[in-house]
Design a protein around this motif. Structure first.
Motif, PDB file in Angstrom:
ATOM      1  N   TRP A  76       1.122   7.998   3.900  1.00  0.00           N
ATOM      2  CA  TRP A  76       0.488   6.776   3.950  1.00  0.00           C
ATOM      3  C   TRP A  76       1.499   5.617   4.740  1.00  0.00           C
ATOM      4  N   SER A  78       3.658   2.650   5.355  1.00  0.00           N
ATOM      5  CA  SER A  78       4.320   1.934   4.280  1.00  0.00           C
ATOM      6  C   SER A  78       5.389   0.795   4.899  1.00  0.00           C
ATOM      7  N   ALA A 161      -8.188   3.079   0.084  1.00  0.00           N
ATOM      8  CA  ALA A 161      -7.100   3.480  -0.843  1.00  0.00           C
ATOM      9  C   ALA A 161      -7.344   4.705  -1.528  1.00  0.00           C
ATOM     10  N   SER A 237      -0.615  -0.549   4.928  1.00  0.00           N
ATOM     11  CA  SER A 237       0.557  -0.821   4.441  1.00  0.00           C
ATOM     12  C   SER A 237       0.676  -2.023   3.644  1.00  0.00           C
ATOM     13  N   ARG A 241      -1.701  -0.164  -0.159  1.00  0.00           N
ATOM     14  CA  ARG A 241      -0.653   0.416  -0.826  1.00  0.00           C
ATOM     15  C   ARG A 241       0.324  -0.509  -1.305  1.00  0.00           C
TER      16      ARG A 241
END
Length: 311
Positions: A76, A78, A161, A237, A241
């Motif tokens: 993912w 980030s 997500a 990001s 997340r």
């Protein structure tokens, strides 16, 4: 003024990141600049103002922008990872320089414009030994604290997500392909459309500064060199997340700069950050919006690199 990063650095993970260096390479004070979304490391808000300071400026392409590799499959995007990449580069640079007898201060000033402000805060929160001062410029607050993201876009992010990172990234990259096309279309870099950077009519004076549009256009061309994967990763990001750090961990003295006319990140955002960060002050700039980075650049450098004015 080049159109792509002038260095690359390979992280221990094997991923390569693009690095752009500006200013005096032997200056004691290092300033890290974190670019907006979309964006890349080649952008200097005002080279003539930067040149009045005795600083070495470093900027880093986030994954899939400019000269930086995309994240490997299954990862993912980030904010914390982007901050950790910068910290790793700075520590490696310190080690290399120490070996040849160059001893700069171990702490840097870090600046982030718009989406870059999140990375700047993450760097300060996660690596307090590396950062002594922070400035965030026109950085939107978390959407759940100060709503600013169109609800349908947040719904899309909530859906993405639930997917695998690869599926989420490829879907969003495809949806943003038209941005890459719009940036590539004009013959002149100064004609690249700036709406995707939050430009609004109140920014006309800021964008009339010498070279401002060309510098933004060049940054956007570089940002989309690999397509829309960089901006897709950035958006995921911070919308799909967790941000990966606590605001209360930002011990560094922080300057929060916003434009009073900013339709994206105005006064409510600045006020929220001032409450959330331990040692912060706000500077609201009249007569400008999201492009406040241009008129405020001198004040920002004075905050993150105090005492560095060239004599």
């Amino acid at each position: 003024m080049g159109g792509m990063a002038n260095l690359t650095f390979t992280l221990p993970s094997g991923r390569t990141i693009g690095v752009t260096t500006k200013g005096d390479p032997i200056a004691e004070k290092i300033v890290v600049f974190c670019h907006p979304a979309p964006g890349s490391s080649v952008f200097d808000p005002d080279p003539t103002v930067t040149a009045t300071r005795n600083v070495h400026m470093l900027a880093f392409d986030r994954p899939a922008y400019g000269s930086s590799d995309p994240l490997p499959p299954g990862h993912w995007p980030s904010i914390a990872q982007s901050a950790d990449d910068i910290a790793e580069y700075l520590r490696e640079m310190n080690r290399d320089e120490s070996e040849i007898g160059v001893n700069r201060p171990k702490t840097v000033g870090v600046v982030g414009w718009s989406a870059g402000g999140r990375v700047a805060l993450a760097l300060a929160a996660r690596h307090p030994d590396v950062v002594d001062r922070v400035a965030i410029i026109a950085t939107p607050a978390p959407n759940e604290e100060v709503p600013w993201i169109d609800p349908s876009l947040q719904q899309l992010s909530d859906h993405l997500a639930t997917l695998t990172p690869d599926a989420a990234l490829s879907q969003l990259t495809e949806m943003l392909a038209s941005q890459a096309e719009a940036v590539a279309a004009p013959d002149e870099v100064g004609d690249v459309p700036l709406e995707m950077l939050g430009e609004s009519p109140v920014d006309a004076a800021a964008l009339a500064r010498p070279g401002a549009r060309d510098r933004l256009g060049m940054m956007l061309r570089d940002a989309f060199r690999q397509g829309a994967g960089g901006v897709a990763a950035d958006i995921l990001s911070y919308t799909a997340r967790p941000w990966g750090f606590e605001f209360s961990d930002v011990a560094a003295k922080t300057l929060i700069v916003n434009g009073q006319g900013d339709p994206l990140a105005g006064n409510a955002h600045a006020t929220w950050y001032q409450r959330a960060l331990p040692d912060a002050r706000v500077q609201m700039t009249p007569g400008v919006g999201h492009m406040v980075v241009f008129p405020a650049w001198g004040d920002v450098l004075a905050h993150v690199a105090p005492g560095t004015v060239r004599r």
